[in-house]
Design a protein around this motif. Structure first.
Motif, PDB file in Angstrom:
ATOM      1  N   SER A  55       0.819  -1.203   0.000  1.00  0.00           N
ATOM      2  CA  SER A  55       0.000   0.000   0.000  1.00  0.00           C
ATOM      3  C   SER A  55       0.859   1.262   0.000  1.00  0.00           C
ATOM      4  O   SER A  55       0.501   2.259  -0.641  1.00  0.00           O
ATOM      5  CB  SER A  55      -0.928  -0.003   1.219  1.00  0.00           C
ATOM      6  OG  SER A  55      -1.765   1.130   1.218  1.00  0.00           O
ATOM      7  N   ASN A  59       0.176   4.614  -1.785  1.00  0.00           N
ATOM      8  CA  ASN A  59      -0.388   5.670  -0.940  1.00  0.00           C
ATOM      9  C   ASN A  59       0.642   6.457  -0.138  1.00  0.00           C
ATOM     10  O   ASN A  59       0.273   7.340   0.634  1.00  0.00           O
ATOM     11  CB  ASN A  59      -1.404   5.044   0.031  1.00  0.00           C
ATOM     12  CG  ASN A  59      -2.569   4.410  -0.678  1.00  0.00           C
ATOM     13  OD1 ASN A  59      -3.309   5.072  -1.392  1.00  0.00           O
ATOM     14  ND2 ASN A  59      -2.739   3.097  -0.506  1.00  0.00           N
ATOM     15  N   TRP A  65      -0.554   8.384   6.407  1.00  0.00           N
ATOM     16  CA  TRP A  65      -1.934   8.066   6.039  1.00  0.00           C
ATOM     17  C   TRP A  65      -2.888   8.840   6.947  1.00  0.00           C
ATOM     18  O   TRP A  65      -2.539   9.217   8.080  1.00  0.00           O
ATOM     19  CB  TRP A  65      -2.205   6.577   6.173  1.00  0.00           C
ATOM     20  CG  TRP A  65      -1.421   5.721   5.201  1.00  0.00           C
ATOM     21  CD1 TRP A  65      -0.603   6.164   4.197  1.00  0.00           C
ATOM     22  CD2 TRP A  65      -1.367   4.295   5.156  1.00  0.00           C
ATOM     23  NE1 TRP A  65      -0.045   5.110   3.525  1.00  0.00           N
ATOM     24  CE2 TRP A  65      -0.500   3.937   4.086  1.00  0.00           C
ATOM     25  CE3 TRP A  65      -1.968   3.276   5.895  1.00  0.00           C
ATOM     26  CZ2 TRP A  65      -0.227   2.615   3.761  1.00  0.00           C
ATOM     27  CZ3 TRP A  65      -1.699   1.964   5.577  1.00  0.00           C
ATOM     28  CH2 TRP A  65      -0.835   1.633   4.514  1.00  0.00           C
ATOM     29  N   GLN A  93      -9.559   1.796   1.935  1.00  0.00           N
ATOM     30  CA  GLN A  93      -8.658   2.642   1.162  1.00  0.00           C
ATOM     31  C   GLN A  93      -7.217   2.153   1.200  1.00  0.00           C
ATOM     32  O   GLN A  93      -6.558   2.069   0.160  1.00  0.00           O
ATOM     33  CB  GLN A  93      -8.711   4.083   1.672  1.00  0.00           C
ATOM     34  CG  GLN A  93      -7.741   5.010   0.931  1.00  0.00           C
ATOM     35  CD  GLN A  93      -7.826   6.444   1.401  1.00  0.00           C
ATOM     36  OE1 GLN A  93      -8.708   6.795   2.200  1.00  0.00           O
ATOM     37  NE2 GLN A  93      -6.939   7.297   0.927  1.00  0.00           N
ATOM     38  N   TYR A  94      -6.743   1.803   2.394  1.00  0.00           N
ATOM     39  CA  TYR A  94      -5.309   1.558   2.548  1.00  0.00           C
ATOM     40  C   TYR A  94      -4.904   0.082   2.546  1.00  0.00           C
ATOM     41  O   TYR A  94      -3.775  -0.243   2.161  1.00  0.00           O
ATOM     42  CB  TYR A  94      -4.804   2.204   3.836  1.00  0.00           C
ATOM     43  CG  TYR A  94      -4.868   3.710   3.827  1.00  0.00           C
ATOM     44  CD1 TYR A  94      -4.061   4.454   2.957  1.00  0.00           C
ATOM     45  CD2 TYR A  94      -5.724   4.400   4.680  1.00  0.00           C
ATOM     46  CE1 TYR A  94      -4.112   5.840   2.942  1.00  0.00           C
ATOM     47  CE2 TYR A  94      -5.772   5.792   4.680  1.00  0.00           C
ATOM     48  CZ  TYR A  94      -4.969   6.501   3.808  1.00  0.00           C
ATOM     49  OH  TYR A  94      -5.020   7.881   3.790  1.00  0.00           O
TER      50      TYR A  94
END
Length: 225
Positions: A55, A59, A65, A93-94
């Motif tokens: 991730s 990201n 995050w 999302q992550y």
């Protein structure tokens, strides 16, 4: 003249075998539970770390995050529905794209030992019948359950705590290591004796002792599986 065993001799032999089995079987079963639990803990820890690394390639650094603060209602009480949405959004999302799971349940009730309900959580189910739940606190609390819904559902026996902390202050305070966001709850404990005492006092901290021991259940582990 034929040689053989008398009925009494056979019964005595079977009795001895039964006594030996009754003495050794609990130890064998206990050892198997320790090995199975350790194996699942290692697998979960490794899978989570791999998901974070993958991730981060998309990201950015996990310490950057975004996680919403604890959600409150208009009266200042914890808004569990909003909390659950924050947790699920964070996971989807992550982590979800990089984590193998079979199902995710949003809004699952937290049931205390006395049967009362104290909010809702997001729970993620894995293929090996284990599961983990998220709670949006100062850090993102992660409770890994090696056998999912099956009992005893008890910290230190089949449930083990991990943290996902994002800010440097939270990582340093909760994880005792400023280099990683995903950790066990070490706090200020440094030595094995300190970690074992924390585990003995509060099973919530036992994952730190197990991590120190390379996920092995030593003979002096405070709880019987």
């Amino acid at each position: 003249m034929r040689k053989g065993f008398t009925l009494a001799e056979v019964l005595i032999t079977l009795g001895i075998i039964g006594i030996i089995a009754s003495l050794t079987l609990p130890a064998v079963i206990g050892h198997y539970k320790k090995v199975e639990t350790a194996s699942r803990l290692k697998k979960f820890y490794s899978s989570m770390q791999q998901a974070i690394v993958m991730s981060e390639a998309v990201n950015g650094d996990s310490k950057e995050w975004v996680k919403a603060e604890t959600q409150k209602d208009s009266e200042g009480n914890t808004d569990y529905d909003a909390q659950d949405k924050v947790v699920k959004d964070f996971f989807m999302q992550y982590l979800a794209p990089y984590f193998k799971y079979t199902n995710i349940v949003s809004g699952k009730n937290i049931v205390e030992e006395d049967g009362t309900k104290s909010g809702t959580v997001t729970k993620v189910y894995l293929a090996d019948s284990s599961s983990f739940l998220f709670n949006n606190g100062t850090c993102m609390d992660i409770i890994f359950d090696i056998n999912g819904e099956r009992k005893p559902n008890t910290p230190g026996k089949d449930q083990f705590t991990f943290f996902f902390c994002l800010s440097p202050e939270e990582i340093e305070g909760h994880c005792r290591n400023s280099k990683r966001a995903f950790c066990t709850p070490s706090y200020e404990a440094r030595t094995r004796d300190e970690l074992k005492n924390r585990c003995k006092t509060n099973a919530y901290h036992c994952s730190s002792l197990l991590e120190y021991d390379n996920w092995e259940f030593k003979d002096d582990y405070p709880y019987k599986l």
